[in-house]
Design a protein around this motif. Sequence first.
Motif, short mmCIF file in Angstrom:
data_model
loop_
_atom_site.label_atom_id
_atom_site.label_comp_id
_atom_site.label_asym_id
_atom_site.label_seq_id
_atom_site.Cartn_x
_atom_site.Cartn_y
_atom_site.Cartn_z
N GLY A 186 36.64 38.22 29.81
CA GLY A 186 36.37 38.93 31.05
C GLY A 186 37.26 38.51 32.19
N ASP A 187 38.33 37.79 31.91
CA ASP A 187 39.28 37.34 32.93
C ASP A 187 40.44 38.33 33.00
N TYR A 188 40.20 39.45 33.67
CA TYR A 188 41.16 40.54 33.70
C TYR A 188 42.43 40.19 34.48
N ALA A 189 42.30 39.38 35.52
CA ALA A 189 43.49 39.01 36.30
C ALA A 189 44.45 38.19 35.44
N THR A 190 43.92 37.26 34.66
CA THR A 190 44.77 36.46 33.77
C THR A 190 45.37 37.34 32.68
N ALA A 191 44.59 38.25 32.13
CA ALA A 191 45.10 39.16 31.10
C ALA A 191 46.27 39.97 31.64
N TYR B 36 35.41 32.68 22.00
CA TYR B 36 36.57 33.07 22.78
C TYR B 36 37.11 31.92 23.63
N ALA B 37 36.22 31.08 24.13
CA ALA B 37 36.68 29.93 24.92
C ALA B 37 37.47 28.97 24.04
N GLY B 38 37.01 28.75 22.81
CA GLY B 38 37.74 27.90 21.88
C GLY B 38 39.09 28.50 21.51
N ALA B 39 39.13 29.82 21.32
CA ALA B 39 40.39 30.49 21.01
C ALA B 39 41.36 30.36 22.18
N ALA B 40 40.85 30.52 23.40
CA ALA B 40 41.69 30.37 24.60
C ALA B 40 42.24 28.95 24.68
N LEU C 165 47.78 46.56 29.62
CA LEU C 165 47.79 47.06 31.00
C LEU C 165 47.08 48.41 31.10
N GLU C 166 47.23 49.24 30.07
CA GLU C 166 46.52 50.53 30.06
C GLU C 166 45.01 50.30 30.06
N GLN C 167 44.53 49.41 29.20
CA GLN C 167 43.10 49.15 29.13
C GLN C 167 42.56 48.57 30.44
N LEU C 168 43.34 47.70 31.06
CA LEU C 168 42.93 47.15 32.35
C LEU C 168 42.82 48.24 33.39
N ARG C 169 43.80 49.17 33.42
CA ARG C 169 43.76 50.27 34.39
C ARG C 169 42.57 51.18 34.12
N LEU C 170 42.29 51.44 32.84
CA LEU C 170 41.12 52.26 32.51
C LEU C 170 39.84 51.60 32.98
N SER C 171 39.75 50.28 32.82
CA SER C 171 38.54 49.57 33.24
C SER C 171 38.36 49.61 34.75
N ASP D 38 56.81 32.13 24.71
CA ASP D 38 56.71 32.94 23.50
C ASP D 38 55.91 34.21 23.83
N PRO D 39 56.56 35.38 23.83
CA PRO D 39 55.87 36.62 24.21
C PRO D 39 54.65 36.94 23.34
N ALA D 40 54.73 36.68 22.05
CA ALA D 40 53.59 36.98 21.17
C ALA D 40 52.41 36.06 21.51
N LEU D 41 52.69 34.82 21.75
CA LEU D 41 51.65 33.86 22.12
C LEU D 41 51.02 34.22 23.46
N LEU D 42 51.85 34.61 24.41
CA LEU D 42 51.33 35.04 25.71
C LEU D 42 50.46 36.29 25.57
N GLN D 43 50.87 37.22 24.69
CA GLN D 43 50.08 38.42 24.48
C GLN D 43 48.74 38.10 23.83
N GLU D 44 48.76 37.22 22.85
CA GLU D 44 47.50 36.82 22.21
C GLU D 44 46.56 36.19 23.22
N ARG D 45 47.12 35.37 24.10
CA ARG D 45 46.29 34.73 25.14
C ARG D 45 45.78 35.77 26.12
N ALA D 46 46.58 36.79 26.43
CA ALA D 46 46.13 37.86 27.32
C ALA D 46 44.93 38.59 26.71
#
Length: 178
Positions: A117-122, A85-89, A147-153, A102-110
Amino acid sequence: MSRRLAAFPPHAAPILLALALAACASAPADAPVARGTEIPAERMVASIRAAAGDGEGELAVQPLRDPQVEDLRQQAARLETQRDYAGAADALDRALRIVDDDPALLQERAEVALLLGDYATADRLARRAYALGAQVGPLCRRHWATLEQLRLSEGDADGAASAREQIDGCKVAGPVRY
């Protein structure tokens, strides 16, 4: 004890066994999680991606991609499947240095931020991706599902319900073609 067993007809045993096994089965990736439950990051990301759906029959905006950015996105996807995951990031961060809006790229990074485990960045990246995106279609659903998954967590059932409503609001039918 033998009286209790005798109360069930012999053909009921396979049915009872099937019911017992069904009760042990794991929940699907997009199943809601109980409030305050620790949610594995991989399950969160699977749920986010499942929320996108297939986009069949609806409006979806697809930008032209820079070949270098596309190579980095594919590299990130390969690294993610290897659980690096660190390499992917890192690969996605390099792509974002080329195309930072790029919204898709930003979403993939989120999503990779969630895996790290970096929920604030996500949270920050999903919100930015939504703000920059078309705000309809499968990608929009992924933003809100993040955002839903973050709120659930966090155990925030109201915030998760609000995000769920937004997910449903991302569905827009495509134009009728004759």
